[in-house]
Design an enzyme around this catalytic site. Sequence first.
Site, mmCIF file in Angstrom:
data_model
loop_
_atom_site.group_PDB
_atom_site.id
_atom_site.type_symbol
_atom_site.label_atom_id
_atom_site.label_comp_id
_atom_site.label_asym_id
_atom_site.label_seq_id
_atom_site.Cartn_x
_atom_site.Cartn_y
_atom_site.Cartn_z
ATOM 1 N N ASP A 193 40.882 32.976 49.031
ATOM 2 C CA ASP A 193 40.393 34.420 48.686
ATOM 3 C C ASP A 193 41.590 35.066 49.162
ATOM 4 O O ASP A 193 40.595 36.586 49.815
ATOM 5 C CB ASP A 193 39.398 34.200 48.574
ATOM 6 C CG ASP A 193 38.594 36.299 47.856
ATOM 7 O OD1 ASP A 193 39.724 36.068 46.799
ATOM 8 O OD2 ASP A 193 37.650 36.212 47.458
ATOM 9 N N GLU A 216 39.851 33.934 58.760
ATOM 10 C CA GLU A 216 39.415 35.752 58.891
ATOM 11 C C GLU A 216 40.351 36.082 59.605
ATOM 12 O O GLU A 216 39.981 36.047 61.201
ATOM 13 C CB GLU A 216 38.561 35.710 58.496
ATOM 14 C CG GLU A 216 37.989 37.435 58.819
ATOM 15 C CD GLU A 216 38.610 38.121 56.830
ATOM 16 O OE1 GLU A 216 38.999 39.016 57.615
ATOM 17 O OE2 GLU A 216 38.657 37.418 56.288
ATOM 18 N N CYS A 253 29.229 59.630 39.107
ATOM 19 C CA CYS A 253 30.486 59.161 38.495
ATOM 20 C C CYS A 253 29.615 57.943 37.420
ATOM 21 O O CYS A 253 29.076 57.106 38.387
ATOM 22 C CB CYS A 253 30.841 59.042 39.691
ATOM 23 S SG CYS A 253 31.868 56.747 39.383
ATOM 24 N N CYS A 294 39.080 54.518 36.550
ATOM 25 C CA CYS A 294 39.202 54.462 35.726
ATOM 26 C C CYS A 294 40.316 54.131 34.724
ATOM 27 O O CYS A 294 41.218 55.101 34.572
ATOM 28 C CB CYS A 294 38.094 55.003 34.854
ATOM 29 S SG CYS A 294 36.488 54.443 35.100
ATOM 30 N N CYS A 324 40.269 62.365 36.811
ATOM 31 C CA CYS A 324 39.792 61.170 37.285
ATOM 32 C C CYS A 324 41.197 60.174 37.040
ATOM 33 O O CYS A 324 40.927 59.943 36.296
ATOM 34 C CB CYS A 324 38.659 61.135 37.475
ATOM 35 S SG CYS A 324 37.689 59.843 38.822
ATOM 36 N N TYR A 379 41.424 33.207 54.327
ATOM 37 C CA TYR A 379 41.047 34.253 53.610
ATOM 38 C C TYR A 379 38.965 34.348 53.437
ATOM 39 O O TYR A 379 38.847 34.814 52.926
ATOM 40 C CB TYR A 379 41.627 35.217 52.846
ATOM 41 C CG TYR A 379 43.056 34.773 52.668
ATOM 42 C CD1 TYR A 379 43.586 35.919 53.443
ATOM 43 C CD2 TYR A 379 43.743 34.237 52.119
ATOM 44 C CE1 TYR A 379 45.156 35.837 53.339
ATOM 45 C CE2 TYR A 379 44.913 33.375 51.988
ATOM 46 C CZ TYR A 379 45.977 34.183 52.474
ATOM 47 O OH TYR A 379 47.226 34.577 52.235
ATOM 48 N N CYS A 405 32.297 59.393 30.729
ATOM 49 C CA CYS A 405 33.026 60.350 31.616
ATOM 50 C C CYS A 405 33.674 61.210 30.918
ATOM 51 O O CYS A 405 34.664 61.135 30.782
ATOM 52 C CB CYS A 405 33.290 59.475 32.533
ATOM 53 S SG CYS A 405 33.972 60.845 34.081
ATOM 54 N N CYS A 412 42.547 38.629 42.944
ATOM 55 C CA CYS A 412 42.217 39.735 41.820
ATOM 56 C C CYS A 412 43.651 40.848 41.644
ATOM 57 O O CYS A 412 42.931 41.719 41.441
ATOM 58 C CB CYS A 412 41.482 40.869 43.606
ATOM 59 S SG CYS A 412 41.947 41.196 44.681
#
Length: 398
Positions: free
Chosen positions: A329, A286, A161, A87, A84, A262, A76, A356
């Site tokens: 999670d 949740e 993108c 990334c 941008c 979660y 890109c 994550c």
Amino acid sequence: MTGQDWTGRILELEVGPVAHGGHCVSRVDGRVVFVRHALPGELVRAEVTEDKGGSFCRADAVEVLRAAPERVDPPCPLAVPGQCGGCDWQHATPEFQRELKGRVVVEQLQRLAGLDWPVEVEELPGGALGWRSRVRLVAGPDGRAGLRAHRSHRVVALEKCPIAAPGALDRALSRRWQPGTEIEVTSDGDGHVHARELATVRGKRRARQLAGGEAVQHAAGRDWRLQAHGFWQVHPAAADMFASVVREWARASPGELAWDLYAGVGLFASVLAAQVGVTGHVVAVESGQRAVSDGERNLADLPQVSWRAGRTEHVLRSLSGQPVVVVLDPPRSGAGREVVQAVAAASPERVVYVACDPAALARDVATFGESGYRLDRLRAFDAFPMTHHVECVALLVR
């Protein structure tokens, strides 16, 4: 020297190791410089972009004097300094991106949990481009939609993108919007594009659906119908992969109790329900009411799953019984000490933790260690190619 503002200064740097956050570390005159758009071992000229006068500053590599062998041209043209911020690693081969992410996970586990743990980040099917199924755009002053520059409110307008699902952004990028409007775009498991705009009207946040609204996803042997812009894994292959790892490591048996914390719309609850059967019980916790509604609807054929709506740390205080396994999670910030200690107090045999953020995972693994649990297995996945993000699944045993 630390009292000076280096913003705008050009530094010639030997680039050091990768750090969590999509940059590498260098040092100049006793100060740490976090350098983006560089790779370990390179010699670069870097422009300081942010300096608050402390022990560190931030910079972008604007000229590469000695390139690493893993450097490539970004696919890109906007994945360069000053453009941008979506990334972090387009200037590295996909293989080296995964190696860098593995180094970050190793470093976080060493520093925050005191563990020496080898990590190999696994590739997901589909390649490094065209994977992102959910994107939030924002309209700039000229009404064109784009993404923000790194650590900035400035909008960089997009024509396309490369990491977005093919065709997903075409309509959003082809028109003009009221400046400041946010546009959420989701491409679901059937390739249907859903879009809504988020705008502030007289001080109130308003959402207006532009296309679609209910997404269809496919994972864990089931078809899922859910609010298109609610939580679901962004990479098309991630949900099914993570469900398979949870299935392998949870190892619940018929008649047993399991908790899914979660829970989202119940992806992992469905896996646990198949293991405990109709004589067992899965408690899904949740905080998002829409996710709970979607989960109850999607898992209506599994009477062994019961839902508790509320913040996990609050609901845990009222849960009873001893689960054989707990699946977590949590959001990017992690589960945190209160939740980890409450889970450990319930004394499950196994905890499967989907994370994550490697720093949050390492902190929570350390807290589990204080509570009598040890890390037994860990797999890491490149669920966000071209960015610094990495997804881990960890198994902790009592």
